[in-house]
Design a protein around this motif. Structure first.
Motif: not given
Length: 341
Positions: A63-67, A92-98
């Motif tokens: 599970l990857v929490d994107d900020g 922080r929020n790097f975007g879904k692709e990241a």
């Protein structure tokens, strides 16, 4: 008839070879990027733990929490205490692709499944994905049966986008496919080897190739909340995809410039002929102003298109990391690099 029979035997032999190399009980990784999905995850994670345990004795849920700015981090921290769960928190929020790339980098399974955390992707399809993989597919992806539930403007924009992306005819990006898919470990390694920062994942899936099989489906209704993709964000996402996988806009500018040059030459030739035949007349002020504004607008648009590509080059040459991990919790499968060869 003899040649056809030999080709058929070769195909069966190739498929048998693939099936023989694949483990009967593969380890399974599932990657879910999360951004403000706390309520959805409370429903999704118990179902996924049962689904994955039924499909493989060795599994992990990454599970990857994107900020996230809601309680997503607390939900992930709680589930990371359970066996097989691993939570990655980006700074922080790097975007879904990241976020997807971070999950793929952490995955250790022989096969890797990616899906969204908003309950629109059904875990029941993973069993079908696994069966297709056992039959020889390297990539199994879910493709929408239709888009009648979307607005006419969005359908039109989607059709235009994929027509432009696939115009190069080097490889085809499936129009109805998304991130919900299963990939063999070789495909995951190929994706991770790509150094680019502007990661339009739908294009990268198609670019790496391999044997891909589509499974038709219709996404479920979103459990809680609303989509994080606004109209402007979808436009930016489309521009990223176009500049990453096609030079068609640059070629269109070149063709437009050539067409205008030809028109200018023909018009100049026409005015020269009329001068010698009928004499000179005074051009109108409106014609001059409209012509100047037209050509100035075309030049600005052309510079803007070129600037989009230069901006992507600028982002790449800086060499910044695609994402930054703040911390990790839990543990999944054993590290593949530490396994005995």
């Amino acid at each position: 008839m003899t040649i056809s029979h030999e080709n058929s035997n070769d195909q069966h032999s190739s498929q048998a070879l693939v099936l023989g190399l694949r483990p009967p009980q593969p380890s399974l990784s599932c990657v879910i990027p999360c951004y403000n999905e706390a309520k959805n995850l409370e429903q999704l994670l118990p179902m996924m733990s049962e689904t994955l345990a039924a499909l493989s004795p060795a599994w992990e849920l990454i599970l990857v929490d994107d900020g996230s700015t809601d309680a997503t981090a607390l939900v992930l921290a709680k589930w990371a205490q359970q066996p097989g769960f691993k939570a990655i928190f980006l700074s922080r929020n790097f975007g879904k692709e990241a976020a997807l790339s971070a999950g793929l980098q952490a995955s250790q399974g022989d096969v890797v499944v990616m899906m969204d955390g908003d309950l629109q992707h059904s875990g029941d399809l993973i069993g079908t994905f696994m069966q297709k993989w056992r039959e020889g597919a390297d990539v199994v992806y879910a493709v929408r049966e239709h888009r009648r539930d979307e607005s006419r403007f969005k359908r039109w924009g989607t059709d235009l986008f994929y027509a432009l992306v696939n115009a190069a005819d080097r490889f085809e990006v499936p129009a109805g496919a998304g991130d919900f898919r299963l990939m063999d470990r070789r495909v995951v390694n190929a994706l991770l080897s790509l150094p680019e920062r502007n990661r339009f994942m739908k294009g990268l899936y198609a670019w790496v190739g391999f044997n891909a099989v589509a499974v038709p489906y219709m996404p479920n209704e979103r459990g809680h909340g609303s989509s994080h993709f606004s109209a402007m964000r979808l436009i930016r996402f489309s521009l990223d995809g176009l500049t990453a996988f096609t030079t068609l806009p640059l070629r269109a500018v070149s063709l437009l410039g050539f067409a205008l040059a030809v028109m200018a030459f023909l018009y100049g030739f026409f005015r020269t002929v009329t001068y010698f035949l009928y004499g000179s007349d005074v051009s109108g002020w409106t014609t001059i102003v409209v012509s100047l504004m037209l050509f100035a607008g075309i030049q600005m648009i052309s510079l803007g298109i070129v600037g989009e590509y230069i901006g992507r080059v600028f982002e790449e040459v800086k060499g910044r990391p695609l994402y930054v991990v703040k911390h990790e919790l839990g543990s999944g499968l054993p590290d593949r690099t530490s396994e005995p060869r």
